[in-house]
Design an enzyme around this catalytic site. Sequence first.
Site, short mmCIF file in Angstrom:
data_model
loop_
_atom_site.label_atom_id
_atom_site.label_comp_id
_atom_site.label_asym_id
_atom_site.label_seq_id
_atom_site.Cartn_x
_atom_site.Cartn_y
_atom_site.Cartn_z
N CYS A 21 0.66 -1.23 -0.08
CA CYS A 21 0.01 -0.02 0.03
C CYS A 21 0.96 1.32 0.07
O CYS A 21 1.54 1.52 0.93
CB CYS A 21 -1.03 0.08 1.21
SG CYS A 21 -2.01 1.24 0.95
N CYS B 62 -0.31 3.37 -7.23
CA CYS B 62 -0.96 2.57 -6.49
C CYS B 62 -1.00 1.20 -6.82
O CYS B 62 -1.28 0.82 -7.98
CB CYS B 62 -2.60 3.13 -6.50
SG CYS B 62 -3.77 2.27 -5.69
#
Length: 261
Positions: A83, A201
């Site tokens: 993440c 991402c």
Amino acid sequence: MSQRARTFRIGQIVPSSNVTMETEIPALFRARESVAPERFTFHSSRMRMKHVVKEELAAMDADSDRCAAELSDARVDVLGYACLVAIMSMGHGYHRASEDKLTAITKDNGAPAPVVTSAGALVGALHTMKARSITLVAPYLKPLTRTVVDYIRNEGIEVGDHKALEIPDNLDVAAHDPRALIPIVRTLDHSDADAIVLSACVQMPSLESVEIVEQELGKPVLSASIATAHQMMRALDLPAIAPGAGHLLSGAYKDAPPPSR
């Protein structure tokens, strides 16, 4: 009789709502298997997170210690923290503190293994490529996108034109069509960019569009997932290569120094 190729265990610390990292990272390592003898298995531990907002990200990061301990129970050879924005939202340079902390947990558990965060991997890969300026696409809301941009700038890499897609729900991020990134990046100014970050991402899929955009723009194109795979391969002291994954994994940087602690 030929010697059997070594099998490495790849551990991933994954947000509970992330469904992309466990597809793109294995796809990249499977691509490597098509040109190299090593084999890989994949093992995950999850941290609760449903919405990509600062409060949930901070609570999730606090759970990463447990995940590192669980994965070290499985004696994985490397851990990837999947993440990017969770790390970057914790303050400038936090990827170093996180990697050191989680690596120490594996050592204390008697199963030392290097830890690569996707945030540190993206920064490290851009430095490996000597990219001084980038164009970037992110799925986050504008305030979190600014956090990511500022974090990368603080690491000595200029971020020029960039796009925040403003998708708050993490499953909606995963459902974003990677082919839709192609017309999006066409609208951005990449004239001064040394590289294009097609997805900043690890939840927003982009792998199938990376080489299309790379050929169209004539510049290196990567994603947070590709950067993470590159840095994990180097952390294992393996040549970093995966056909079909853009310039970073083309073999041009296969022997780049592994991530430093």
